[in-house]
Design a protein around this motif. Structure first.
Motif, PDB file in Angstrom:
ATOM      1  N   LYS A 190      46.318  70.037  46.362  1.00 51.31           N
ATOM      2  CA  LYS A 190      45.709  71.527  46.755  1.00 51.31           C
ATOM      3  C   LYS A 190      44.007  71.325  46.837  1.00 51.31           C
ATOM      4  CE  LYS A 190      48.916  74.662  44.468  1.00 51.31           C
ATOM      5  NZ  LYS A 190      48.940  75.284  43.295  1.00 51.31           N
ATOM      6  N   SER A 191      43.621  71.751  47.900  1.00 47.30           N
ATOM      7  CA  SER A 191      42.013  71.660  47.931  1.00 47.30           C
ATOM      8  C   SER A 191      41.519  72.310  46.710  1.00 47.30           C
ATOM      9  CB  SER A 191      41.548  72.027  49.250  1.00 47.30           C
ATOM     10  OG  SER A 191      41.847  73.499  49.282  1.00 47.30           O
ATOM     11  N   HIS A 192      40.298  71.934  46.310  1.00 50.38           N
ATOM     12  CA  HIS A 192      39.573  72.510  45.119  1.00 50.38           C
ATOM     13  C   HIS A 192      40.279  72.330  43.846  1.00 50.38           C
ATOM     14  CE1 HIS A 192      38.005  74.496  48.816  1.00 50.38           C
ATOM     15  NE2 HIS A 192      37.015  73.990  48.557  1.00 50.38           N
ATOM     16  N   ALA A 193      40.896  71.317  43.862  1.00 52.53           N
ATOM     17  CA  ALA A 193      41.916  71.024  42.316  1.00 52.53           C
ATOM     18  C   ALA A 193      41.750  69.614  42.190  1.00 52.53           C
ATOM     19  CB  ALA A 193      43.248  71.590  42.389  1.00 52.53           C
ATOM     20  N   ALA A 194      41.956  69.375  40.656  1.00 51.92           N
ATOM     21  CA  ALA A 194      42.130  68.018  40.417  1.00 51.92           C
ATOM     22  C   ALA A 194      43.402  67.407  40.996  1.00 51.92           C
ATOM     23  CB  ALA A 194      41.872  67.807  38.936  1.00 51.92           C
TER      24      ALA A 194
END
Ligand SMILES: [Zn+2]
Length: 59
Positions: A39-43
């Motif tokens: 997922k984008s904007h997630a570790a």
């Protein structure tokens, strides 16, 4: 009783409102360090990195 609707919402109006309620697939992008889709904007769940820093301990 508190605030209560005066009229019943018709099936058509209820269904029109719920036309926008479908679940959407989350936005997946390839991880820059291990190339797995995450997922984008997630570790990253695979290598535990975010912005090239390890933020989650992985084995
Ligand atoms: Zn990764």
């Amino acid at each position: 009783m508190g605030a209560v609707p005066k009229r019943k919402i018709s099936k058509g109006r209820k269904n029109r409102r719920r036309a926008h309620h479908a679940l959407q697939a989350s936005n997946l992008v390839p991880c820059p360090s291990c190339k797995i889709l995450k997922k984008s904007h997630a570790a990253c769940p695979n290598c535990g990195k975010y912005k090239n820093k390890e933020v989650i301990k992985t084995d």
